[in-house]
Design a protein around this motif. Structure first.
Motif, PDB file in Angstrom:
ATOM      1  N   TYR A   1       0.461  -6.691  -1.791  1.00  0.00           N
ATOM      2  CA  TYR A   1       0.853  -5.752  -0.751  1.00  0.00           C
ATOM      3  C   TYR A   1      -0.382  -5.427   0.088  1.00  0.00           C
ATOM      4  CZ  TYR A   1       5.194  -4.900  -3.324  1.00  0.00           C
ATOM      5  OH  TYR A   1       6.402  -5.043  -3.955  1.00  0.00           O
TER       6      TYR A   1
ATOM      7  N   GLN B   1      -2.047  -4.367  -4.487  1.00  0.00           N
ATOM      8  CA  GLN B   1      -1.448  -4.733  -5.763  1.00  0.00           C
ATOM      9  C   GLN B   1      -0.570  -5.962  -5.588  1.00  0.00           C
ATOM     10  OE1 GLN B   1       0.627  -1.228  -7.075  1.00  0.00           O
ATOM     11  NE2 GLN B   1      -1.233  -0.210  -7.778  1.00  0.00           N
TER      12      GLN B   1
ATOM     13  N   ARG C   1       4.582  -1.958   5.652  1.00  0.00           N
ATOM     14  CA  ARG C   1       3.543  -1.420   4.782  1.00  0.00           C
ATOM     15  C   ARG C   1       2.203  -1.358   5.501  1.00  0.00           C
ATOM     16  NH1 ARG C   1       5.486  -1.759  -0.788  1.00  0.00           N
ATOM     17  NH2 ARG C   1       3.357  -1.147  -1.382  1.00  0.00           N
TER      18      ARG C   1
ATOM     19  N   ASP D   1      -1.089  -2.740   1.865  1.00  0.00           N
ATOM     20  CA  ASP D   1      -1.581  -1.373   1.807  1.00  0.00           C
ATOM     21  C   ASP D   1      -2.226  -1.027   0.475  1.00  0.00           C
ATOM     22  OD1 ASP D   1       0.886  -1.679   0.659  1.00  0.00           O
ATOM     23  OD2 ASP D   1       1.632   0.290   1.221  1.00  0.00           O
ATOM     24  N   SER D   2      -1.663  -1.481  -0.624  1.00  0.00           N
ATOM     25  CA  SER D   2      -2.167  -1.107  -1.944  1.00  0.00           C
ATOM     26  C   SER D   2      -3.038  -2.171  -2.597  1.00  0.00           C
ATOM     27  CB  SER D   2      -0.995  -0.796  -2.880  1.00  0.00           C
ATOM     28  OG  SER D   2      -0.256  -1.981  -3.167  1.00  0.00           O
TER      29      SER D   2
END
Length: 233
Positions: free
Chosen positions: A139, A144, A166, A141-142
């Protein structure tokens, strides 16, 4: 603005170093102006493994805009003057700032010798959805690893789900990073999807979405990141 950039050119003994800050990373570059073209020239990278670029050349517009070009001539980044530095966007709408760091002894990697970004993960013949390398698609944004339901097409080709951004995304006229930008969508926005397409060579998935009453294309996923997940909420 041509004179401003001309002052950044490397000399035989010293060079003015600019720091490009993007993706939580700072990369140092030097502008080397073309003797025959005012406001144009090459870009030398001082750091290996930078997350922006690699840039080959630059060109300055009439309003002071600096465009960073790749090996094929496509625009990879664009910044405008802002105070003592520059602000703009890189990639698919990610913010970037550029400011003078310092002058130091001339030392730089040539465009032929400098290290390139790590190779993208390889994918199965069935599409973008499943990586065969240990590294996962993350992802944006994260950072992860993305869940399976957010990878690939958002649903079937005949029953596409809405998607939720995102990251702040550029809306483009066509499904291509070189296409004209028609606006932006902020992160966390749910949009209806009319069509999606896979660009297998570039390992990209683009979706045509409805935002503010207009239909345009956004990059849902590439080989490294998921920029919009399937479904909302």
């Amino acid at each position: 603005m041509f004179m401003t950039l001309a002052g950044l050119s490397a000399t035989g003994a010293a060079q003015t170093v600019w720091g490009i800050e993007a993706y939580s990373d700072v990369c140092r570059v030097v502008f080397v102006e073309d003797e025959n073209r005012i406001g144009q020239g090459t870009i030398d990278h001082l750091d290996e493994g930078c997350r922006v670029g690699p840039f080959e050349r630059y060109a300055v517009g009439n309003m002071g805009e600096v465009r960073f070009l790749g090996a094929s001539g496509d625009i990879l980044m664009s910044v405008m003057p802002d105070g003592a530095g520059y602000d703009g966007y890189v990639g698919d709408g990610d913010p970037v700032t550029m400011s003078v760091m310092r002058s130091e002894p001339a030392r730089r990697y040539s465009s032929q010798d400098r290290a390139r970004p790590p190779a993208r993960p390889s994918y199965a013949a069935g599409g973008v959805g499943k990586a065969t390398a240990p590294e996962c698609v993350r992802y944006y944004d994260s950072r992860q690893c993305a869940q399976d339901h957010d990878l690939g097409m958002p649903g079937s080709r005949f029953d596409l789900l809405p998607i939720e951004t995102r990251a702040r995304m550029n809306k483009r006229f066509m499904a291509n990073l070189n296409s004209s930008v028609e606006g932006q969508i902020e992160a966390g926005v749910c949009v209806e999807v009319r069509n999606c397409t896979e660009r297998m060579i570039d390992e990209e998935i683009w979706c045509e979405v409805d935002h503010d009453g207009d239909w345009s294309w956004i990059l849902k996923q590439d080989a490294q990141y998921v920029y919009a997940g399937a479904g909302c909420g």
